[in-house]
Design a protein around this motif. Structure first.
Motif, PDB file in Angstrom:
ATOM      1  N   CYS A   1      -0.418   5.275  -1.730  1.00 28.83           N
ATOM      2  CA  CYS A   1       0.267   4.371  -1.304  1.00 28.83           C
ATOM      3  C   CYS A   1       0.781   3.338  -2.604  1.00 28.83           C
ATOM      4  O   CYS A   1      -0.106   2.928  -2.943  1.00 28.83           O
TER       5      CYS A   1
ATOM      6  N   CYS B   1      -5.474   4.633   4.210  1.00 29.85           N
ATOM      7  CA  CYS B   1      -5.636   3.207   4.317  1.00 29.85           C
ATOM      8  C   CYS B   1      -5.398   2.589   5.644  1.00 29.85           C
ATOM      9  O   CYS B   1      -5.724   1.419   5.746  1.00 29.85           O
TER      10      CYS B   1
ATOM     11  N   LYS C   1      -2.701   2.429  -4.654  1.00 29.17           N
ATOM     12  CA  LYS C   1      -4.125   2.004  -4.010  1.00 29.17           C
ATOM     13  C   LYS C   1      -5.047   2.422  -4.666  1.00 29.17           C
ATOM     14  O   LYS C   1      -5.003   3.489  -5.251  1.00 29.17           O
TER      15      LYS C   1
ATOM     16  N   CYS D   1      -5.703   6.008  -2.042  1.00 33.09           N
ATOM     17  CA  CYS D   1      -4.584   6.688  -1.593  1.00 33.09           C
ATOM     18  C   CYS D   1      -3.470   6.510  -2.302  1.00 33.09           C
ATOM     19  O   CYS D   1      -3.479   5.605  -3.221  1.00 33.09           O
TER      20      CYS D   1
ATOM     21  N   THR E   1       1.404   2.393   3.935  1.00 33.33           N
ATOM     22  CA  THR E   1       0.238   2.923   4.571  1.00 33.33           C
ATOM     23  C   THR E   1       0.260   4.529   4.859  1.00 33.33           C
ATOM     24  O   THR E   1       1.275   4.928   4.691  1.00 33.33           O
ATOM     25  N   CYS E   2      -0.875   4.928   5.063  1.00 34.46           N
ATOM     26  CA  CYS E   2      -1.082   6.501   5.216  1.00 34.46           C
ATOM     27  C   CYS E   2      -2.415   6.573   5.991  1.00 34.46           C
ATOM     28  O   CYS E   2      -2.988   5.565   6.084  1.00 34.46           O
TER      29      CYS E   2
END
Ligand code: ZN
Lengths: 526, 103
Positions: free
Chosen positions: A34, A50, A29, A32, A46-47
């Motif tokens: 991901c 995001c 992304k 991040c 996701t993290c």
């Protein structure tokens, strides 16, 4: 409602496009680590960044910055060394952090342009093109032999991020109207997205369609996105307004959404132009509103009108450091520029003597250009290999393209037509072994039966007879069998030539070389 | 004290931030915000003509980037663990009118 052609007689359409492209070829992304993956189980990529969790810090993806610089270089933009990210604030559940990270007044890429070559029937959408002579220019266009070339400005390309996906439940067909609840998947949230904004330089739906198509070819060539309009990795919104011919003032524009194919882009804009003309001619007013193109109903419908103007409160993103790109960074990206479609077309004309029209249409699609390159590589070692360029171009632009249009789900590389079969086919014709009509039949048989052209010609007994000796025997027979007609011909009834050719062809079951037959008949009847 | 910010402004800001304020809170918040802006007044005594705005308090830092390498993500369970409601691996939320941003 009037037709587009009629409307464009009195009104000039002013069109600008906003084109969003997801950088799908990257691994991760925008801010991040991901993974980018289309179609993964919901919320598995996701993290904290995001999902917008408190305290999470974004770090830009270097490959994404390289991609946008590459896109800018490929579209003749100036690369701005100094730019930064901004927060565009809005409260909507598709972005968990309540703002989208985007760019402010200065984007990575500014002031670019693309030149569009418009030909064929759609070139007529341009107002009074016929009043120009080839080479003459008017406004942003220059008349060419088979249409015109339009210079279309690109305002900017900026870097931003995509939002998550929402599915509305309880309403009809996933639409918000009537929905009670929504499902949110943040896998797509934070996907690197570049937005290209054109100047309002486009004047016809065809120009808009061609711009989009050309941009897609460029993005595919530089490999920054899979550019799938179906899956939404390439999306287009259009702004349209009308003004009376001769007026310099802009009219009120509407924004058009949901034009997720080239056809929808063209048809949506064409409809909206005609709708606005009708409203204006009936003395009505155009409202600045967002409209949605409904391809099945073939009309645009107004989307919800917001009571208050959007106020995104754009301000510099304090969590991201500004950019100060070095010459070295930009040059390293420039070195990655591949041969672009326009350059490829120029090479085809220069090296193989193809017409501008043929060269341009070969590069309309990357697959056909690659295929042509592959074919030409096969004959490159031959002394007069470039003589195959024109017949190969014809084969690809006509037969192959209409086959692919009729089978939109099939990729050229998945068809039975290999480069060596294509070369084999044009070679058979250039050797005089088959006629041009037979060549079409052999092409159809290759696609149908998945066999080499020589084998098809052999099996179908198609081989054209060009041997003068064999043909002469037939010609003599035919003339001997029709003494009266021969006499009439010699008396001046030259229209009988067709009759003699037909008889010879019949005797040879259609396999005689028509040119040799004609030559021998003329010789013997003179 | 000069009024830089009106009560209407404060209500609009609260609306943007999705913060519910009572009528009394609007009054006190308006006074507080005006006092805060007043406290910045001394800055106007300096000649700042030509001084570029400081957007970042982080000095000369620029071009911070990371390599395009995948790092671990949350599992679906962890991602959804704070969600008041969920369904089929997604956040389940009340329907919100509107179309969001203009992407
Ligand atoms: Zn993430």
């Amino acid at each position: 409602m009037k037709s587009l052609e009629e409307v464009l007689e009195t009104w000039e359409a002013v069109i600008g496009l906003e084109i969003h492209s997801e950088l799908t070829t990257l691994n991760t992304k925008m801010f991040c680590g991901c993974k980018l993956e289309f179609g993964a189980a919901p919320n598995t990529h996701t993290c904290p960044v995001c999902l917008g969790l408190p305290g999470a810090l974004p770090v830009p993806n270097k490959a994404a910055i390289e991609s946008i610089v590459l896109a800018g270089l490929a579209t003749n933009c100036d690369i701005e060394k100094h730019s930064m990210f901004y927060r565009k604030n809005y409260m909507y559940p598709d972005m968990a952090k309540n703002f989208q990270t985007t760019q402010g007044p200065i984007a990575f890429c500014m002031r670019g342009h693309l030149d569009l070559d418009v030909d064929g029937p759609a070139a007529k959408e341009r107002y009074r093109l016929d009043s120009l002579e080839p080479g003459e220019s008017s406004g942003n266009i220059v008349r060419t032999e088979d249409g015109y070339r339009a210079h279309v400005g690109i305002t900017r390309i900026h870097m931003e991020e995509d939002a998550g996906k929402m599915v509305h439940i309880g309403g009809g067909e996933g639409r918000i109207a009537g929905a009670k609840e929504s499902l949110v998947d943040y896998n797509r949230a934070g996907t690197p997205l570049i937005e290209l904004v054109t100047e309002p330089d486009l004047r016809t739906p065809e120009e808009a369609r061609l711009f989009m198509q050309k941009l897609r070819q460029i993005y595919l060539a530089i490999g920054i996105s899979d550019c799938s309009m179906e899956e939404g990795s390439l999306r287009c919104d259009g702004n349209v307004s009308l003004r009376r011919r001769g007026s310099a003032q802009f009219g009120t524009k509407t924004e058009l959404k949901n034009m997720n194919s080239f056809k929808n882009l063209h048809d949506g804009l064409a409809y909206e132009i005609c709708r606005q003309a009708q409203v204006l001619e009936e003395g009505g007013v155009i409202y600045q509103e967002t409209r949605h193109w409904d391809p099945s109903a073939k009309r645009t419908i107004v989307m919800r009108v917001k009571e208050t103007a959007d106020d995104y409160r754009l301000f510099p993103e304090p969590d991201l450091a500004p950019y100060d790109l070095s010459d070295e960074f930009i040059e390293r990206v420039r070195a990655k520029l591949p041969e672009l479609p326009d350059q490829k077309a120029a090479r085809y004309s220069a090296s193989f003597g193809l017409s501008a029209y043929d060269a341009r249409h070969l590069v309309d699609h990357r697959a056909t250009a690659d295929f042509f390159d592959e074919c030409m590589a096969l004959v490159a070692a031959e002394k007069d290999g470039s003589k195959f360029a024109k017949p190969l171009a014809n084969l690809i632009i006509n037969d192959v393209t209409s086959y692919l249009n009729a089978h939109p789900e099939v990729a050229l590389t998945d068809t039975p037509l290999t480069a060596s079969r294509a070369v084999g086919l044009v070679r058979l014709q250039s050797d005089g072994a088959i006629s041009s009509k037979q060549s079409k039949q052999v092409f159809a048989a290759i696609m149908e039966e998945d066999k080499d052209p020589d084998i098809i010609v052999e099996e179908k007994g198609m081989k054209q007879v060009s041997d003068a000796g064999a043909i002469e025997a037939v010609v003599d027979e035919v003339l001997a069998a029709n003494p009266e007609k021969v006499a009439q011909f010699r008396d001046g009834k030259t229209g009988l030539m067709g009759f003699f050719v037909g008889q010879c062809m019949k005797a040879m079951r259609g396999q005689g070389n028509p040119k040799v037959i004609n030559d021998l008949l003329s010789q013997k009847l003179s | 004290m000069t009024e830089h910010v009106s009560q209407a402004d404060v209500r609009a800001i609260a609306e943007y931030a999705r913060i519910g304020l009572t009528a009394e809170e609007v009054v006190s918040m308006t006074a507080d915000l005006n006092a805060i802006i007043d406290s910045l007044a001394p800055i106007t005594e300096y000649d700042l003509e030509g001084v570029p705005p400081t957007f970042h308090p982080i000095g000369d830092l620029s071009n911070v980037m990371r390599e395009d390498k995948v790092r671990g993500s949350f599992t679906q369970e962890v991602a959804l663990s704070n969600a008041p409601k969920q369904e089929d691996g997604s956040f389940l939320i009340p329907s919100i009118l509107g179309e969001g941003g203009d992407r």
